[in-house]
Structures are given as structure tokens and as C-alpha cells.
Write a protein that holds these residues in place. Sequence first.
Motif, PDB file in Angstrom:
ATOM      1  N   ASN A   3       0.848  -1.184   0.000  1.00  0.00           N
ATOM      2  CA  ASN A   3       0.000   0.000   0.000  1.00  0.00           C
ATOM      3  C   ASN A   3       0.891   1.244   0.000  1.00  0.00           C
ATOM      4  O   ASN A   3       1.844   1.341   0.754  1.00  0.00           O
ATOM      5  CB  ASN A   3      -0.890  -0.026   1.239  1.00  0.00           C
ATOM      6  CG  ASN A   3      -1.994   0.995   1.154  1.00  0.00           C
ATOM      7  OD1 ASN A   3      -1.986   1.865   0.299  1.00  0.00           O
ATOM      8  ND2 ASN A   3      -2.944   0.863   2.045  1.00  0.00           N
ATOM      9  N   HIS A   5       0.092   4.312   0.883  1.00  0.00           N
ATOM     10  CA  HIS A   5      -0.202   5.279   1.938  1.00  0.00           C
ATOM     11  C   HIS A   5      -0.608   4.593   3.245  1.00  0.00           C
ATOM     12  O   HIS A   5      -1.658   4.906   3.808  1.00  0.00           O
ATOM     13  CB  HIS A   5      -1.322   6.220   1.494  1.00  0.00           C
ATOM     14  CG  HIS A   5      -1.035   6.931   0.218  1.00  0.00           C
ATOM     15  ND1 HIS A   5      -0.104   7.944   0.129  1.00  0.00           N
ATOM     16  CD2 HIS A   5      -1.547   6.778  -1.024  1.00  0.00           C
ATOM     17  CE1 HIS A   5      -0.067   8.387  -1.111  1.00  0.00           C
ATOM     18  NE2 HIS A   5      -0.924   7.682  -1.840  1.00  0.00           N
ATOM     19  N   PRO A   6       0.184   3.685   3.780  1.00  0.00           N
ATOM     20  CA  PRO A   6      -0.240   3.010   5.012  1.00  0.00           C
ATOM     21  C   PRO A   6      -0.258   3.962   6.207  1.00  0.00           C
ATOM     22  O   PRO A   6      -1.054   3.803   7.124  1.00  0.00           O
ATOM     23  CB  PRO A   6       0.794   1.915   5.202  1.00  0.00           C
ATOM     24  CG  PRO A   6       2.015   2.414   4.505  1.00  0.00           C
ATOM     25  CD  PRO A   6       1.493   3.217   3.344  1.00  0.00           C
ATOM     26  N   PHE A   9      -3.624   5.863   6.513  1.00  0.00           N
ATOM     27  CA  PHE A   9      -4.698   5.021   7.032  1.00  0.00           C
ATOM     28  C   PHE A   9      -4.526   4.785   8.527  1.00  0.00           C
ATOM     29  O   PHE A   9      -5.487   4.794   9.291  1.00  0.00           O
ATOM     30  CB  PHE A   9      -4.756   3.692   6.277  1.00  0.00           C
ATOM     31  CG  PHE A   9      -5.185   3.851   4.852  1.00  0.00           C
ATOM     32  CD1 PHE A   9      -6.404   4.418   4.523  1.00  0.00           C
ATOM     33  CD2 PHE A   9      -4.358   3.428   3.831  1.00  0.00           C
ATOM     34  CE1 PHE A   9      -6.798   4.571   3.219  1.00  0.00           C
ATOM     35  CE2 PHE A   9      -4.738   3.569   2.511  1.00  0.00           C
ATOM     36  CZ  PHE A   9      -5.963   4.141   2.198  1.00  0.00           C
ATOM     37  N   GLN A  10      -3.310   4.585   8.962  1.00  0.00           N
ATOM     38  CA  GLN A  10      -3.060   4.399  10.388  1.00  0.00           C
ATOM     39  C   GLN A  10      -3.426   5.651  11.170  1.00  0.00           C
ATOM     40  O   GLN A  10      -4.042   5.572  12.230  1.00  0.00           O
ATOM     41  CB  GLN A  10      -1.594   4.043  10.633  1.00  0.00           C
ATOM     42  CG  GLN A  10      -1.209   2.681  10.136  1.00  0.00           C
ATOM     43  CD  GLN A  10       0.292   2.451  10.214  1.00  0.00           C
ATOM     44  OE1 GLN A  10       1.056   3.380  10.463  1.00  0.00           O
ATOM     45  NE2 GLN A  10       0.705   1.214   9.991  1.00  0.00           N
ATOM     46  N   ALA A  12      -5.570   7.954  10.263  1.00  0.00           N
ATOM     47  CA  ALA A  12      -7.021   8.125  10.200  1.00  0.00           C
ATOM     48  C   ALA A  12      -7.720   7.238  11.229  1.00  0.00           C
ATOM     49  O   ALA A  12      -8.639   7.679  11.924  1.00  0.00           O
ATOM     50  CB  ALA A  12      -7.532   7.823   8.794  1.00  0.00           C
ATOM     51  N   ILE A  13      -7.290   6.009  11.355  1.00  0.00           N
ATOM     52  CA  ILE A  13      -7.873   5.100  12.337  1.00  0.00           C
ATOM     53  C   ILE A  13      -7.580   5.586  13.752  1.00  0.00           C
ATOM     54  O   ILE A  13      -8.455   5.592  14.616  1.00  0.00           O
ATOM     55  CB  ILE A  13      -7.361   3.665  12.114  1.00  0.00           C
ATOM     56  CG1 ILE A  13      -7.950   3.109  10.824  1.00  0.00           C
ATOM     57  CG2 ILE A  13      -7.698   2.774  13.304  1.00  0.00           C
ATOM     58  CD1 ILE A  13      -7.383   1.790  10.401  1.00  0.00           C
TER      59      ILE A  13
END
Length: 89
Positions: A3, A5-6, A9-10, A12-13
Amino acid sequence: MRNKHPRIFQLAILFLLFILIAGILAALTKVDVRQLGAGAALVRGDGLRIPYAHWDSPDTTSTLAHFPPGFPATIAVGIAAGLTPQNSA
């Protein structure tokens, strides 16, 4: 395939979890309202009274009967010093 853009996402979570936890912790419970209300009433000179009563009571407040008075007294000191009830707690 990795991925690209990991980290986004991290983050965002993590942000969503923070918002969820902050919302849960910021909610006032019935006990909190009793303690804050009793402290504010003590400063007004009404004694240790909570801001609600039984539905058939002619008075809109009732005495603090289920908890010891130490925490509301501490809140009252903070309110008398100029803090809000929430900040003095």
C-alpha cells in the motif's frame, strides 16, 4: 503489492479512535451531575442539594443522600475561587 499510503490510514484510524474515546469520556453521568450540582448548591448557600428530584416532589431539587459530601465540598471550594464546576472537579 504494498500500500502506498499506510501511514495515512493508520493516522485516520487513530484519529477516529481518539474522537470516539474522547466523546465517551466527556459524557456526564448521573453521578457527575449530582456531585457538580451539590457543589454549586453549596456555594449558593442551599446546602448539599442535587439539581433534580423525584417526579412527584413539589421541589425541583433534593438532598444529596447517596454519596459522602467530600467531593462536592471540594468542588464548592473551586467554584468559590472562580472556577467552573467542571474545572473545579
